[in-house]
Design an enzyme around this catalytic site. Structure first.
Site, PDB file in Angstrom:
ATOM      1  N   ASP A   2       0.832  -1.195   0.000  1.00  0.00           N
ATOM      2  CA  ASP A   2       0.000   0.000   0.000  1.00  0.00           C
ATOM      3  C   ASP A   2       0.872   1.252   0.000  1.00  0.00           C
ATOM      4  OD1 ASP A   2      -2.330   1.405  -0.032  1.00  0.00           O
ATOM      5  OD2 ASP A   2      -2.782   1.152   2.096  1.00  0.00           O
ATOM      6  N   SER A  47      -6.854  -6.116  -5.603  1.00  0.00           N
ATOM      7  CA  SER A  47      -7.946  -6.719  -4.826  1.00  0.00           C
ATOM      8  C   SER A  47      -9.242  -6.715  -5.634  1.00  0.00           C
ATOM      9  CB  SER A  47      -8.150  -5.948  -3.519  1.00  0.00           C
ATOM     10  OG  SER A  47      -8.889  -4.769  -3.759  1.00  0.00           O
ATOM     11  N   ASN A  50     -10.480  -3.307  -5.983  1.00  0.00           N
ATOM     12  CA  ASN A  50      -9.733  -2.297  -6.749  1.00  0.00           C
ATOM     13  C   ASN A  50     -10.387  -1.941  -8.089  1.00  0.00           C
ATOM     14  OD1 ASN A  50      -6.419  -3.316  -5.605  1.00  0.00           O
ATOM     15  ND2 ASN A  50      -7.643  -1.570  -4.973  1.00  0.00           N
ATOM     16  N   TRP A  51     -11.373  -2.758  -8.532  1.00  0.00           N
ATOM     17  CA  TRP A  51     -12.072  -2.421  -9.788  1.00  0.00           C
ATOM     18  C   TRP A  51     -12.797  -1.090  -9.671  1.00  0.00           C
ATOM     19  CZ3 TRP A  51     -10.416  -5.313 -13.552  1.00  0.00           C
ATOM     20  CH2 TRP A  51     -10.127  -6.672 -13.330  1.00  0.00           C
ATOM     21  N   ARG A 170       2.100  -5.097   6.119  1.00  0.00           N
ATOM     22  CA  ARG A 170       1.340  -4.055   5.418  1.00  0.00           C
ATOM     23  C   ARG A 170       2.070  -2.731   5.537  1.00  0.00           C
ATOM     24  NH1 ARG A 170      -4.883  -2.750   4.462  1.00  0.00           N
ATOM     25  NH2 ARG A 170      -4.545  -0.876   3.261  1.00  0.00           N
ATOM     26  N   SER A 178      -7.799  -5.617   5.128  1.00  0.00           N
ATOM     27  CA  SER A 178      -8.464  -5.318   3.855  1.00  0.00           C
ATOM     28  C   SER A 178      -8.783  -6.561   3.018  1.00  0.00           C
ATOM     29  CB  SER A 178      -7.628  -4.334   3.033  1.00  0.00           C
ATOM     30  OG  SER A 178      -7.449  -3.142   3.747  1.00  0.00           O
ATOM     31  N   GLU A 189       1.734 -13.676  12.115  1.00  0.00           N
ATOM     32  CA  GLU A 189       2.216 -12.464  12.768  1.00  0.00           C
ATOM     33  C   GLU A 189       1.926 -11.312  11.817  1.00  0.00           C
ATOM     34  OE1 GLU A 189       3.442 -14.073  16.249  1.00  0.00           O
ATOM     35  OE2 GLU A 189       3.543 -11.929  15.756  1.00  0.00           O
TER      36      GLU A 189
HETATM   37  C1  IPE Z   1      -1.110   0.251  -3.710  1.00  0.00           C
HETATM   38  O1  IPE Z   1      -0.992   1.633  -3.649  1.00  0.00           O
HETATM   39  C2  IPE Z   1      -1.247  -0.250  -5.131  1.00  0.00           C
HETATM   40  C3  IPE Z   1      -2.445  -1.044  -5.443  1.00  0.00           C
HETATM   41  C4  IPE Z   1      -3.517  -1.164  -4.709  1.00  0.00           C
HETATM   42  C5  IPE Z   1      -2.427  -1.758  -6.701  1.00  0.00           C
HETATM   43  P1  IPE Z   1      -2.274   2.585  -3.591  1.00  0.00           P
HETATM   44  O2  IPE Z   1      -2.674   2.930  -4.983  1.00  0.00           O
HETATM   45  O3  IPE Z   1      -3.339   1.969  -2.754  1.00  0.00           O
HETATM   46  O4  IPE Z   1      -1.674   3.866  -2.889  1.00  0.00           O
HETATM   47  P2  IPE Z   1      -2.438   4.924  -1.955  1.00  0.00           P
HETATM   48  O5  IPE Z   1      -3.208   4.166  -0.922  1.00  0.00           O
HETATM   49  O6  IPE Z   1      -3.324   5.736  -2.850  1.00  0.00           O
HETATM   50  O7  IPE Z   1      -1.330   5.744  -1.351  1.00  0.00           O
HETATM   51 MG    MG Z   2      -4.108   2.273  -0.843  1.00  0.00          MG
END
Ligand code: IPE
Ligand code: MG
Length: 237
Positions: A2, A47, A50-51, A170, A178, A189
């Protein structure tokens, strides 16, 4: 993984450039994992939620996944790493499916090291898909609900035959899972760091592993039992 977007913003770069830098960080971490002899490395690359990002960002991420895989595939074959994908594979764009299917086929004979990419992955989807397949088998008479146990049911998850994760890292300050490997993480852990993914270095990766190595994992037992077991093991050795 992330924090690509926030890292990019802090550097005055675009989100796309942030994802590019994230991909470069990923390659370094995967190489370090290989060097350290870690058997399974799983990356939460995209994920099932993410779509809902802007279409241009989703397309950019799919392109980046394929181009990074293409650039990096020789490294997997050279190092004897087998590639796996977990998630609803059939919902990915055809081009992405083809690139990953080819890479999985080309590395299928490797056994020692495994790189697992979570693509269109979500734990809730995974449980629904597993329950559906299981119910179909019960209806067809090839599975029996009488002997349902975790050992049996977990074979219906995308992670069939993979060990549960020992350590989950993470980045970028968020303290949540998430929808990532929720069931497999039962005894993992958890390690959280404020570092955004593009800045997460092999050095910090080793720090996270050292933190894990200093933990005593009890799996529901008491500290005394664990000590007793260690004693018995050392006497056997
Ligand atoms: C992670 O970075 C990349 C993916 C989810 C593919 P983010 O795109 O979530 O970055 P932030 O959360 O906007 O900083
Ligand atoms: Mg993110």
């Amino acid at each position: 993984m992330d924090g690509n977007g926030r890292w990019a913003q802090s550097q005055g770069l675009s989100r796309a450039q942030g994802h590019q830098a994230g991909a470069e960080a990923t390659i370094k971490i995967v190489e370090e994992a290989t060097r350290l002899g870690i058997e399974y490395t799983t990356l939460y690359a995209f994920s099932s939620e993410n779509w809902s990002r802007p279409r241009t960002e989703v397309n950019g991420l799919m392109g980046l996944l394929s181009s990074t895989l293409k650039k990096y595939l020789h490294n997997l074959t050279d190092n004897g790493v087998r590639l796996h994908v977990i998630g609803r594979f059939s919902e990915l764009p055809q081009k992405t499916q083809k690139a990953f299917q080819d890479a999985m086929d080309r590395t299928a004979h490797n056994t020692g090291r495994h790189l697992v990419l979570a693509l269109n992955y979500g734990s809730r989807l995974e449980v629904l898909d597993a329950a559906q397949r299981y119910a179909q088998e019960v209806a067809a008479g090839t599975a029996s609900s009488k002997d349902l146990s975790w050992d049996v049911f977990s074979q219906y998850l995308y992670t069939t035959s993979m060990p549960d994760p020992d350590l989950i890292i993470r980045t970028s300050g968020e303290v949540r899972l998430s929808n990532f490997l929720m069931l497999q993480a039962a005894y993992a852990e958890l390690y959280f760091t404020d570092t955004p993914w593009p800045a997460f270095s092999p050095e910090e990766f080793r720090k996270a592993i050292a933190h894990f190595q200093n933990k005593q994992r009890r799996f529901g037992k008491t500290g005394e039992q664990i000590q007793q077991e260690a004693l018995v093991e050392s006497l056997k050795a």
